[in-house]
Motif scaffolding. Sequence first.
Motif, PDB file in Angstrom:
ATOM      1  N   ASP A 252      10.683   0.001   8.891  1.00 25.75           N
ATOM      2  CA  ASP A 252      10.901   1.220   9.665  1.00 25.75           C
ATOM      3  C   ASP A 252       9.584   1.707  10.264  1.00 25.75           C
ATOM      4  OD1 ASP A 252      13.574   1.133   9.003  1.00 25.75           O
ATOM      5  OD2 ASP A 252      13.387   2.574   7.340  1.00 25.75           O
ATOM      6  N   VAL A 253       8.511   1.615   9.488  1.00 27.75           N
ATOM      7  CA  VAL A 253       7.189   1.986   9.984  1.00 27.75           C
ATOM      8  C   VAL A 253       6.791   1.077  11.145  1.00 27.75           C
ATOM      9  CG1 VAL A 253       4.722   2.016   9.398  1.00 27.75           C
ATOM     10  CG2 VAL A 253       6.396   3.007   7.828  1.00 27.75           C
ATOM     11  N   ALA A 254       7.012  -0.225  10.999  1.00 25.93           N
ATOM     12  CA  ALA A 254       6.678  -1.170  12.068  1.00 25.93           C
ATOM     13  C   ALA A 254       7.451  -0.848  13.337  1.00 25.93           C
ATOM     14  CB  ALA A 254       6.979  -2.595  11.616  1.00 25.93           C
TER      15      ALA A 254
ATOM     16  N   ILE B 284       0.831  -1.204   0.000  1.00 24.42           N
ATOM     17  CA  ILE B 284       0.000   0.000   0.000  1.00 24.42           C
ATOM     18  C   ILE B 284       0.866   1.253   0.000  1.00 24.42           C
ATOM     19  CG2 ILE B 284      -1.796   1.237   1.282  1.00 24.42           C
ATOM     20  CD1 ILE B 284      -2.741  -1.526   2.272  1.00 24.42           C
ATOM     21  N   GLY B 285       2.048   1.154   0.613  1.00 25.00           N
ATOM     22  CA  GLY B 285       2.989   2.254   0.515  1.00 25.00           C
ATOM     23  C   GLY B 285       3.415   2.511  -0.911  1.00 25.00           C
ATOM     24  N   GLY B 286       3.486   1.436  -1.706  1.00 27.80           N
ATOM     25  CA  GLY B 286       3.805   1.590  -3.121  1.00 27.80           C
ATOM     26  C   GLY B 286       2.744   2.384  -3.862  1.00 27.80           C
ATOM     27  N   ILE B 287       1.477   2.230  -3.456  1.00 24.31           N
ATOM     28  CA  ILE B 287       0.400   3.019  -4.061  1.00 24.31           C
ATOM     29  C   ILE B 287       0.605   4.498  -3.762  1.00 24.31           C
ATOM     30  CG2 ILE B 287      -2.085   3.470  -3.986  1.00 24.31           C
ATOM     31  CD1 ILE B 287      -2.491   0.488  -3.357  1.00 24.31           C
ATOM     32  N   VAL B 288       0.952   4.783  -2.510  1.00 21.02           N
ATOM     33  CA  VAL B 288       1.200   6.169  -2.107  1.00 21.02           C
ATOM     34  C   VAL B 288       2.381   6.747  -2.887  1.00 21.02           C
ATOM     35  CG1 VAL B 288       1.911   7.640  -0.181  1.00 21.02           C
ATOM     36  CG2 VAL B 288       0.216   5.837   0.189  1.00 21.02           C
ATOM     37  N   ARG B 289       3.441   5.950  -2.990  1.00 22.08           N
ATOM     38  CA  ARG B 289       4.654   6.390  -3.688  1.00 22.08           C
ATOM     39  C   ARG B 289       4.362   6.708  -5.162  1.00 22.08           C
ATOM     40  NH1 ARG B 289       9.416   8.705  -4.909  1.00 22.08           N
ATOM     41  NH2 ARG B 289      10.640   7.477  -6.370  1.00 22.08           N
ATOM     42  N   LYS B 290       3.639   5.822  -5.805  1.00 23.03           N
ATOM     43  CA  LYS B 290       3.355   6.000  -7.233  1.00 23.03           C
ATOM     44  C   LYS B 290       2.528   7.257  -7.479  1.00 23.03           C
ATOM     45  CE  LYS B 290       1.401   3.594 -11.223  1.00 23.03           C
ATOM     46  NZ  LYS B 290       0.744   2.343 -11.693  1.00 23.03           N
ATOM     47  N   ALA B 291       1.497   7.450  -6.658  1.00 23.40           N
ATOM     48  CA  ALA B 291       0.644   8.625  -6.828  1.00 23.40           C
ATOM     49  C   ALA B 291       1.440   9.905  -6.590  1.00 23.40           C
ATOM     50  CB  ALA B 291      -0.542   8.550  -5.876  1.00 23.40           C
ATOM     51  N   HIS B 292       2.308   9.882  -5.574  1.00 23.56           N
ATOM     52  CA  HIS B 292       3.119  11.059  -5.267  1.00 23.56           C
ATOM     53  C   HIS B 292       4.089  11.358  -6.401  1.00 23.56           C
ATOM     54  CE1 HIS B 292       5.440  13.932  -2.891  1.00 23.56           C
ATOM     55  NE2 HIS B 292       6.539  13.276  -3.235  1.00 23.56           N
ATOM     56  N   ARG B 293       4.713  10.299  -6.920  1.00 21.51           N
ATOM     57  CA  ARG B 293       5.722  10.498  -7.969  1.00 21.51           C
ATOM     58  C   ARG B 293       5.093  10.986  -9.271  1.00 21.51           C
ATOM     59  NH1 ARG B 293       9.879   5.827 -10.169  1.00 21.51           N
ATOM     60  NH2 ARG B 293      11.203   7.203 -11.390  1.00 21.51           N
TER      61      ARG B 293
ATOM     62  N   TRP C  24       1.189   9.529   9.098  1.00 20.81           N
ATOM     63  CA  TRP C  24       2.629   9.784   9.255  1.00 20.81           C
ATOM     64  C   TRP C  24       3.469   8.787   8.479  1.00 20.81           C
ATOM     65  CZ3 TRP C  24       5.146   5.616  11.232  1.00 20.81           C
ATOM     66  CH2 TRP C  24       4.381   4.694  11.969  1.00 20.81           C
ATOM     67  N   TRP C  25       2.997   7.574   8.331  1.00 21.11           N
ATOM     68  CA  TRP C  25       3.758   6.494   7.704  1.00 21.11           C
ATOM     69  C   TRP C  25       3.968   6.726   6.213  1.00 21.11           C
ATOM     70  CZ3 TRP C  25       1.494   3.598   3.769  1.00 21.11           C
ATOM     71  CH2 TRP C  25       0.126   3.811   3.595  1.00 21.11           C
ATOM     72  N   GLN C  26       3.104   7.519   5.590  1.00 16.10           N
ATOM     73  CA  GLN C  26       3.181   7.713   4.142  1.00 16.10           C
ATOM     74  C   GLN C  26       4.479   8.397   3.723  1.00 16.10           C
ATOM     75  OE1 GLN C  26      -0.391   9.461   2.493  1.00 16.10           O
ATOM     76  NE2 GLN C  26      -1.706   8.408   3.985  1.00 16.10           N
TER      77      GLN C  26
ATOM     78  N   THR D  32      -8.323   2.078   0.778  1.00 20.54           N
ATOM     79  CA  THR D  32      -7.271   1.174   1.229  1.00 20.54           C
ATOM     80  C   THR D  32      -6.254   1.904   2.095  1.00 20.54           C
ATOM     81  OG1 THR D  32      -7.510  -0.210  -0.738  1.00 20.54           O
ATOM     82  CG2 THR D  32      -5.440  -0.376   0.469  1.00 20.54           C
ATOM     83  N   VAL D  33      -5.828   3.073   1.643  1.00 18.51           N
ATOM     84  CA  VAL D  33      -4.857   3.862   2.405  1.00 18.51           C
ATOM     85  C   VAL D  33      -5.458   4.307   3.734  1.00 18.51           C
ATOM     86  CG1 VAL D  33      -3.548   6.027   2.410  1.00 18.51           C
ATOM     87  CG2 VAL D  33      -3.585   4.599   0.359  1.00 18.51           C
TER      88      VAL D  33
END
Length: 483
Positions: free
Chosen positions: A277-279, A221-230, A254-256, A242-243
């Motif tokens: 790192d998030v964990a 799900i972090g990959g989804i955030v990364r892709k949208a940001h990029r 904060w984790w994003q 989902t996010v």
Amino acid sequence: MGAHPTIWISYLLWISRWIDRITRLVSVTELLPLVTDRFGVPLGGGAGLPANDTYFQRRKPAAAFKHGILSRYPVVFAAKTGAATAGQRVMFLDGYAGAGQYDDESPGSPLLFMEVAKSMGGRRAVTGVFVEADEVNYQHLAELLAEITPPDASYTTVHGELGEHLHWILRKAADAALFVFLDPFGTALDRPQLCHLLTTRPRWPPTEVLLHFSVSTVARIGGIVRKAHRQRQQLTAAERKTVANVDRFLGGDWWQAAFRTTAEDHDEGTATQAALDVANRYCTEIGHQTGFTPVAIPVRPAPGRLPKYVLVLFTRHPHGLWHFTSTLGQAGRDWMAAHDADEVARLDARDNKTGTEALFDLPRPPFDPTAYERTHRGAWIEELADNLADLLHEHGTFRPAEHTLQIYGNLVGQAWEQHVRAAVKKLHAAGITHNTGKKIGKIDFWERPLDLIIPAQAKAPATEQAAPDRHADDYPTAWADPA
């Protein structure tokens, strides 16, 4: 005259197979964390989470590790904490119980908990509460428990989301020692709900939570955030939902930030490290917020693979930490055995496909847990003795139960209590400490002080007196051996 090409190819395949056999005999350190302070700090990478409909086909090594813990630690928890609760009551809460077993009929967590209840033999009043949201899995679970449990077994099955039922379950557990297992497909309880569970329970009767933190889910799900940001794009409605689920689980967005700065979208290792790192931050913050100590260990599906999940115990009591860490070592051996079985199955499948087995069929020795321990125990005891000696020189006198993670060090998930005992006996035989490594009455070696014998003391006989077991405020009496 040269050999037929087919024979040479078969021979090379046979050599390759036995190279695989050799290289898979790796140390269980492949699944271990590095612990740097009193909070378990998971380091490493992740792997894909299996889908719900395929997960229960059969246990993989990562699941074997988890179930190695569930078949041992709840026994200790029930026996010791239940010794001093009203009516000797203990509750096991399985918040994401699933279908109850795998397709190969090996037991899932609900059956393991009921087996623990049975093993108490009436010495503890154990109740199981099993919550499952999926209707098909719930029906299978309810029918299975009704079929295999004795008529006097005490348990409740609940259809629905754990968060919706948590309030009345906690009321039901008010005077019982409570062990909670949270093993979802994806994210678990929202963070406020988990903190509520931990903080509203009194210090006595005790509460412990064993949480499955899905590294692969957060990484994906972090990959989804990364892709949208990029790509400077908005998330779709489904992605926002989902996010948002992860936001609730982790307690904010904060984790994003950890994923917006990661490397390429398909860099699994970088995304996994970000999830770890998030964990780490999540566990540490909950520990500070609730007063519980989190002990985390990342679990890999196989040697050299990225961790699939982090298993975290939240506990208030040094004795719980001691017993849990010992259990990790035995579960690590289970992980090795499951990995060995997986490798044998993989090689057999390849042999059947290539047809080389009939030409070069050498016996495959099965994994021998006794031989595994015997092979490693010498090195483990030596390393544990070094860790104990370092603590003696640093502190002079200390109780092992108060320094569990420092004693085990890099051997968390490999060695267990019997190896620490042997290390203490080694130090005693060398005239370094009075602690004999033996049990005196009901007080075991890890509850008593480990002291450093100075040279002047070394001339006198190294005798040990039974020291007070614990300070009443720090060590509840139920963590002593039950009567």
